[in-house]
Design an enzyme around this catalytic site. Structure first.
Site, PDB file in Angstrom:
ATOM      1  N   SER A 149     -27.680   5.588  14.422  1.00 60.44           N
ATOM      2  CA  SER A 149     -27.812   6.082  15.482  1.00 60.44           C
ATOM      3  C   SER A 149     -29.205   5.519  16.310  1.00 60.44           C
ATOM      4  CB  SER A 149     -27.570   7.374  15.881  1.00 60.44           C
ATOM      5  OG  SER A 149     -27.892   7.401  17.187  1.00 60.44           O
ATOM      6  N   TYR A 180     -31.922  16.138  16.662  1.00 66.00           N
ATOM      7  CA  TYR A 180     -30.460  14.355  16.162  1.00 66.00           C
ATOM      8  C   TYR A 180     -31.692  13.765  16.236  1.00 66.00           C
ATOM      9  CZ  TYR A 180     -26.657  12.008  17.034  1.00 66.00           C
ATOM     10  OH  TYR A 180     -25.883  11.122  16.806  1.00 66.00           O
TER      11      TYR A 180
END
Length: 260
Positions: free
Chosen positions: A149, A162
């Site tokens: 990501s 995250y």
């Protein structure tokens, strides 16, 4: 053993995972579609895989559990006799975004377990299988793709767990790339940007990113689509990068570019 190459895609039932399953089927693979909870969505993906020319099999497994990881690999080998491509796509986001000064340990552990620990040990387990297949000359090459990501290198103070999990995936890619090169197993990282998926479908999330895009957030200034992420995986699946390992493919509209 099947003649066609076989791809194992974790979190393959929806979103980016579904698009990857379909694209690798177009690339000539049969596909094992791993899912955790939504059998109906996994079966929909299976139908799309078969329309794309591949044989699809669904396998329910919670990859955070070792017994389920073993089950998933054994299922793939029992049904197809080989694994040529592993795509570590499964991942979760925090249910509530909290400032890093307020993050609870339970949430941190849950995200790191699902997004980093699980794919690390899936990769370890599958890599051992791939090595045996290559040494037995049952397959000639193999590849592993980790879906990370933009959060792997972009600090977000209300999304810390995250970000750390995806930064770990980036280093995991490098580690396995170095370790597995001698066996002819290349390892890659595909790094999506702002993609329209279930994870970004919340009203607050969409409002925030629509506002940022309106201000010119990225050079290619729009939402990305799951199919665009899948195209990068498809190119790897087709063997278009044989002299690359540990490479990062940014599918982010140019977000990673520093510019004035």
């Amino acid at each position: 053993m099947k003649d066609k190459p076989v791809a194992l895609v974790t979190g393959g039932s929806r979103g980016i995972g579904r698009a990857i399953c379909v694209e690798v089927a177009r690339a000539g693979y049969d596909v094992v579609i791993n899912f955790n909870e939504n059998l109906g969505a996994a079966e929909e993906t299976r139908g799309l895989v078969e329309k794309a020319g591949g044989v699809g099999e669904t396998c329910q497994a919670d990859i955070t559990a070792k017994s389920d990881r073993d089950l998933l690999v054994e299922f793939t080998m029992d049904h197809f006799g080989r694994i040529d491509l592993l795509v570590n796509n499964a991942g979760i986001a925090p249910s509530i975004r909290k400032d890093i000064l307020e993050t609870e340990e339970e949430t941190f552990d849950r995200i790191l377990n699902a997004n980093l620990r699980a794919p690390y040990f899936v990769t370890q387990r599958v890599a051992r299988e791939m090595i045996e297949l290559i040494e037995a000359k049952r397959i000639s090459r193999a590849a592993i793709v980790n879906i990370s990501s933009l959060r792997s290198y972009t600090a977000a103070r209300n999304y810390g767990e995250y970000c750390i999990s995806k930064a770990g995936v980036s280093m995991m890619t490098k580690l396995f790339a170095v370790r597995l090169a001698e066996y002819g197993i290349n390892v890659y990282e595909v790094c999506p940007g702002i993609i329209e998926t279930d994870m970004t479908s919340g009203e607050a999330t969409r409002k925030y990113y629509n506002g940022e895009l309106a201000k010119g957030m990225t050079p290619i200034n729009r939402w990305g689509q799951p199919e665009e992420v899948a195209l990068a995986v498809g190119a790897i699946a087709r063997g278009h990068f044989p002299f690359s390992t540990g490479a990062v493919f940014h599918v982010d509209g140019g977000w990673h570019l520093r510019h004035l």
